[in-house]
Design an enzyme around this catalytic site. Structure first.
Site, mmCIF file in Angstrom:
data_model
loop_
_atom_site.group_PDB
_atom_site.id
_atom_site.type_symbol
_atom_site.label_atom_id
_atom_site.label_comp_id
_atom_site.label_asym_id
_atom_site.label_seq_id
_atom_site.Cartn_x
_atom_site.Cartn_y
_atom_site.Cartn_z
ATOM 1 C CD GLU A 264 -2.651 1.310 2.538
ATOM 2 O OE1 GLU A 264 -3.684 1.998 2.499
ATOM 3 O OE2 GLU A 264 -2.282 0.690 3.549
ATOM 4 N NE ARG B 231 4.418 35.831 -16.988
ATOM 5 C CZ ARG B 231 3.517 36.693 -17.404
ATOM 6 N NH1 ARG B 231 3.136 36.697 -18.670
ATOM 7 N NH2 ARG B 231 2.965 37.540 -16.557
ATOM 8 C CD GLN C 206 20.715 34.121 -5.941
ATOM 9 O OE1 GLN C 206 20.299 34.981 -5.173
ATOM 10 N NE2 GLN C 206 21.995 33.820 -6.077
#
Length: 379
Positions: free
Chosen positions: A240, A266, A277
């Site tokens: 799981e 962009r 930065q």
């Protein structure tokens, strides 16, 4: 395992990746398969995965599977998640199938497992309104019937994929001991007295309430041992937690790559925003964390394959904790880096966030995983 993929595994990953690009590589394709993003599972596409033989990736060849291990299943989950393949039913199916494979009778295995390979979805019903993290507190009751069978009454909640499931692995109370009085039952779809009601969520239609009223099950519906459900659940935790971790690792990678692609293109102040930065460092930190997560998930999967009868509570919980938290972080930071565009439905980032934010809750919350890890150190 990143640099230790076998040639066969590398080919498998490349094939799954190609399938994802071809079948659901565009927003239009995914919207058509998921009712505009409301459905996490597409039966149509799932059937194609079955036709390719991939749904039995870690099941025995005796039942039509490919006899692979957890490492192979994790690779499949990671790549389908990265490729945004709407096969949300696979996670609960493979978790549940491994329980049938390990604890089911020969008749149960032959009834259930070939169907899984062929595209059937399975669900497991544990949680209740008053029993979430504290599974031992569940109250759904199975009582012996005069004919030797079982009579079940109660409610389950947050049951993923119950509305798609061919059968449900039901965990019910058969004794008074908190953990020693739980039993697993095979509950076929359409059994009289079972009602499934969908719960609307941020992620669309994924989970359900399951009401059981006077449900009659035969004596041989027990999966494993009567009152042995807790031990059987614990035995499945490797599967799981690792499967959930691999699924979220794929999502983290996708959210990261989508964010990087955006900040490269962009422009603000005359240059790509990714060249500043502040964003470069954010990208660097995410990349490092995702790679650490990849190595952790794959190493634990290899360990589990090498020692299939051993539990790895610390390592499996670490993998689940790390992968789900980094998936949520990658989606949140991706949205922040994309600004207002990340919040729009035009881009996939908001979908990544809706899928990731709940992953630190289901399958054992992050708090529970930390508690498990701490206890393995004697704390």
């Amino acid at each position: 395992m990143g640099s230790r993929l076998t040639e066969e595994q590398a080919d498998f990953v490349a094939t799954v990746r190609d399938f994802a690009k071809r079948e659901c590589g565009t927003r239009e394709q995914r919207d058509a398969l998921t009712a505009g993003g409301r459905e996490a599972h597409s039966p149509t596409l799932y059937g194609r995965l079955a036709d390719l033989g991939w749904l039995g990736v870690c099941l025995s060849e005796e039942y039509g599977g490919s006899d692979g291990g957890l490492a192979d299943a994790c690779l499949f989950l990671e790549e389908t998640s990265y490729g945004m393949v709407p096969c949300g039913g696979f996670v609960t199916t493979v978790i549940t199938a491994k329980a049938y494979e390990r604890f089911g009778t020969d008749r149960q295995r032959r009834e259930v497992l070939p169907g899984v390979v062929g595209g059937d979805v399975l669900a497991i019903a544990m949680s209740e309104p008053g029993a979430g993290s504290d599974v031992g507190a569940l109250r759904c009751r199975a009582r012996r019937a005069p004919d030797g069978g079982w009579l079940v009454d109660g409610q389950k909640t947050w049951i993923s994929n119950a509305h798609h499931a061919k059968s449900i692995l039901l965990v019910a109370r058969t004794g008074e001991d908190k953990h020693g009085g739980l039993t697993m039952f095979h509950l076929p779809a359409g059994t009289p007295g079972v009602e499934i009601r969908g719960i609307e969520t941020m992620g669309g239609r994924e989970v359900n309430d399951v009401f059981l009223t006077g449900v009659r099950l035969p004596a041989d519906a027990v999966v494993g041992e009567v009152d042995g459900g807790w031990r059987q659940l614990m035995a499945g935790l490797n599967y799981e937690r690792l499967f959930l971790a691999a699924n979220m690792l794929g999502l983290a990678r996708r959210a990261f790559d989508d964010a990087v692609a955006y900040v490269r293109e962009r422009e603000q102040f005359g240059r790509p925003v990714g060249s500043f930065q502040a964003l470069r460092h954010r990208i660097a930190d995410l990349a490092t964390e995702i790679e650490c997560t990849r190595l952790l998930v794959r190493e634990v999967a290899l360990d589990c394959d090498a020692q299939p009868d051993r539990l790895f509570p610390r390592e499996a919980s670490m993998a689940k904790l790390k992968a789900t938290e980094i998936a949520k972080r990658a989606a949140l930071e991706g949205m922040q880096m994309m600004g207002g565009y990340g919040y729009t439905t035009e881009f996939d980032m908001e979908r990544h966030l809706r899928a990731a934010v709940v992953s630190t809750v289901y399958g054992g919350t992050s708090e529970i995983q930390r508690d498990v890890i701490g206890k393995t150190y004697g704390l």
